[in-house]
Design an enzyme around this catalytic site. Structure first.
Site, PDB file in Angstrom:
ATOM      1  CB  ALA A 121      -0.922   0.010   1.214  1.00  0.00           C
ATOM      2  N   GLY A 122       2.131   1.091   0.385  1.00  0.00           N
ATOM      3  CA  GLY A 122       3.043   2.237   0.395  1.00  0.00           C
ATOM      4  C   GLY A 122       3.412   2.714   1.779  1.00  0.00           C
ATOM      5  CE  LYS A 140       8.695  -3.593   7.470  1.00  0.00           C
ATOM      6  NZ  LYS A 140       7.468  -3.241   6.749  1.00  0.00           N
TER       7      LYS A 140
END
Length: 228
Positions: free
Chosen positions: A15-16, A39
């Site tokens: 989705a980006g 992350k």
């Protein structure tokens, strides 16, 4: 300035999230804020001299102002580009929301004004048989930014994700429309529908860029509402 910590999720894989997260970090950098991007779990890593490394995590590391070691940014890295809980099982490791949240808290101890934690895939991606990524922002009491990949079918994905975020006890504080399909039919009408349906501010509309850079994405974002 008070610390601003946010969890970034997406309507789906690709989705980006990283594109938008790095843009948000650069936007905060431009306002003189100390930034960190995390992350905690990644699948789809390359073997380097320093160990497994994920491209998304490296981009977050490069976009932030505060210097953290790679393991502080991405403590759970897996080589195959598959669902993280399956990659962990294949690697003989166990993912748990408590342990991931604890790792994030350690990284959050660094001096910082604006911090993002990027999830993996969508909101309900499993961590194990019982838990999903949704448990991490809940444990960290962290508000959520939703990246909507603008393409056919995005309205359903976006509204279901927003509903799940609230139902899981988290606060949706903003969303970003990221143009995945440059030829999407009725783009403006879809955007208007989502804007009317969401009970959260639109932080920006990112067009389909031929050269995607954090600086280029940042031009299309507005984070004032996140800093109030």
């Amino acid at each position: 300035m008070a610390k601003r910590h946010f969890f970034v999720t997406g309507t789906d894989t690709d989705a980006g999230k990283t594109c938008v997260s790095t843009g948000l970090l650069v936007k905060a950098n431009q306002q003189g804020l100390r930034t960190i991007g995390l992350k905690p779990v990644s699948a789809g890593c390359e073997d380097t001299e320093q160990g497994l490394a994920n491209d998304d995590a490296l981009k977050l590391q490069a976009a932030a102002t505060q210097v953290l070691s790679y393991p502080e940014i991405n403590p759970f890295a897996f080589e195959p580009p598959i669902a993280p809980h399956i990659a962990a099982e294949q690697a003989g490791r166990k993912l748990s929301a408590d342990r991931i949240a604890a790792m994030c808290r350690g990284s959050m101890m660094h001096p910082c004004d604006f911090l993002l934690i990027e999830g993996a895939g969508g909101w309900r991606v499993p961590l194990n048989a019982r838990e999903t990524f949704a448990d991490i922002p809940r444990l960290l009491n962290m508000p959520v930014i939703l990246v909507v990949g603008m393409k056919l079918g995005c309205i359903n994905h976006a509204l279901l994700t927003a509903e799940a975020i609230v139902r899981d006890g988290c606060q949706l504080v903003g969303w970003v429309a990221n143009t995945i399909d440059p030829h999407m039919s009725c783009f403006d009408e879809n955007l208007a529908t989502l804007t009317a349906k969401f009970n959260a501010p639109l932080l920006g509309v990112v067009p389909h860029l031929s050269d995607v850079t954090p600086e280029g994405v940042a031009e299309h974002l507005d984070i004032k509402v996140l800093l109030d």
